[in-house]
Design an enzyme around this catalytic site. Structure first.
Site, PDB file in Angstrom:
ATOM      1  N   ASP A  53       5.567  -3.320   2.050  1.00  0.00           N
ATOM      2  CA  ASP A  53       6.482  -2.184   2.213  1.00  0.00           C
ATOM      3  C   ASP A  53       5.830  -0.831   1.981  1.00  0.00           C
ATOM      4  O   ASP A  53       6.515   0.171   1.826  1.00  0.00           O
ATOM      5  CB  ASP A  53       7.678  -2.344   1.271  1.00  0.00           C
ATOM      6  CG  ASP A  53       7.354  -1.915  -0.136  1.00  0.00           C
ATOM      7  OD1 ASP A  53       6.272  -2.268  -0.622  1.00  0.00           O
ATOM      8  OD2 ASP A  53       8.176  -1.214  -0.736  1.00  0.00           O
ATOM      9  N   GLU A  54       4.517  -0.791   1.981  1.00  0.00           N
ATOM     10  CA  GLU A  54       3.838   0.433   1.580  1.00  0.00           C
ATOM     11  C   GLU A  54       2.533   0.580   2.348  1.00  0.00           C
ATOM     12  O   GLU A  54       1.809  -0.401   2.503  1.00  0.00           O
ATOM     13  CB  GLU A  54       3.492   0.256   0.098  1.00  0.00           C
ATOM     14  CG  GLU A  54       3.603   1.449  -0.761  1.00  0.00           C
ATOM     15  CD  GLU A  54       3.109   1.086  -2.163  1.00  0.00           C
ATOM     16  OE1 GLU A  54       2.185   1.742  -2.616  1.00  0.00           O
ATOM     17  OE2 GLU A  54       3.639   0.138  -2.761  1.00  0.00           O
TER      18      GLU A  54
HETATM   19 MG   LIG Z   1       8.694   0.360  -2.048  1.00  0.00          MG
END
Ligand SMILES: [Mg+2]
Length: 353
Positions: free
Chosen positions: A102-103
């Site tokens: 997610d990054e």
């Molecule tokens: Mg995050």
């Protein structure tokens, strides 16, 4: 000068679950993972208001928030959304460094969209993500890599924050050191004990002093606080080692017990985790790490081309005789993987850290 954007999805796993099951939207909820230890991987913002955090045990979380709903994770869905997001990134740059599902760091220096404005590019990426996945992301924009990551946290959730080149030094001056990636709880306590709390405190100190107290990390910290971070976006990160470690519930200086733990629990786990890497790559090193009760950490390694428990035991014992009777908090073992650089086709097979 380069332009970095750090994109971070807002409570990613929880957000995906809320998107797919609206009943979860207005209640405190968390993802329980499928680990037998029962630790939360993500909590939504309502749960966070009760102090519920990722890495907290289910038990502790329920104590803080009895009505907390814990749902199991769906890793396959998160991976699919993550792939969708990466496809969006590729519209703006090929220089993408995923840090987790997610990054990611993006280098948009050469992106011509929006007159090259990284602020507007970030805004558009976040809009694309929201329209195409139904999820929100936050962004940090800076000319220095680590500051982009810190900035993405400033206006979370669903916001972005820019640190312009001429704001860098002022921003760092008032930056709490605990926000710098790599400064964990222990380092933070040690820094505080020396009177270091903000970036300006480190600036006022010297490289030599920080090196003496914190080793190599002290130098990194000094450089970061002086706005120096030459790291580029790494698009092909190849794993260089595989390791496992265990923290004991109580410190022990019993050498036999430590050896037994290495043989019975760590070695089988390392063997299992190394398997997929060793199918396509070789290994060249075995290593052991010991962390003592006072967080002093020592390690020893040797050249070796296969997994061998006797060698690891010998390395552990070498370390322990140097510190007789000193209580041990953690031991870890690892292997060094041989660089796969010469085989470009294989790069895609390996996990990012
Ligand atoms: Mg995050």
């Amino acid at each position: 000068m380069r332009k970095f954007i750090h994109i971070d999805m807002d409570c990613f796993y929880a957000a995906v679950e809320m998107r797919d099951n609206p009943k979860l939207t207005n209640i405190p909820m968390a993802i329980g993972g499928n680990s037998h230890r029962g630790v939360l991987s993500t909590a939504n913002y309502l749960a966070r208001e009760y102090g519920v955090r990722s890495a907290m045990s289910n038990y502790q979380a329920k104590k803080l928030c009895p009505q907390l709903v814990i749902v199991p994770g769906r890793m396959a869905v998160y991976k699919a959304v993550s792939a969708q997001i990466r496809t969006i990134f590729t519209r703006y740059t090929q220089l993408i460094e995923p840090l987790s599902l997610d990054e990611a760091y993006l280098d948009v220096t050469d992106c011509g969209e929006f007159g090259g404005s990284a602020t507007l590019i970030a805004q558009q990426i976040r809009a694309d993500i929201e329209r195409e996945t139904g999820l929100t992301a936050s962004a940090g924009i800076a000319s220095i890599k680590f500051l982009a990551k810190i900035a993405s946290d400033e206006n979370k959730p669903n916001g972005q924050f820019v640190i312009t080149p001429n704001e860098v030094h002022d921003f760092i001056d008032t930056l709490p050191l605990k926000k710098i990636p790599g400064v964990g709880k222990v380092t933070q306590q040690k820094l505080l004990a020396l009177g270091f709390q903000y970036g300006c405190d480190i600036k006022a100190s010297s490289e030599d002093f920080l090196y003496q107290r914190f080793g190599k990390f002290g130098l990194v910290l000094w450089r970061r606080c002086n706005g120096i971070d030459e790291r580029q976006v790494e698009t092909h990160r190849v794993r260089k080692s595989v390791g496992v470690e265990t923290t004991f519930s109580e410190d022990t200086s019993d050498g036999e017990e430590l050896t037994r733990r290495l043989i019975e629990s760590l070695f089988p786990e390392l063997t299992r985790r190394s398997q997929s890497y060793l199918q396509t790559r070789g290994m060249n090193k075995l290593g052991v790490k010991v962390k003592f009760f006072d967080f002093q950490s020592v390690s020893k390694e040797c050249q070796y081309d296969s997994l061998n428990v006797e060698v690891l035991v010998a390395l552990l014992q070498d370390l322990l005789v140097r510190y007789p009777n000193k209580p041990v908090r953690l031991i870890g073992i690892n292997i060094g993987l041989i660089d796969a650089k010469n085989s470009q086709a294989q790069l895609g097979l390996f996990d990012c850290d």
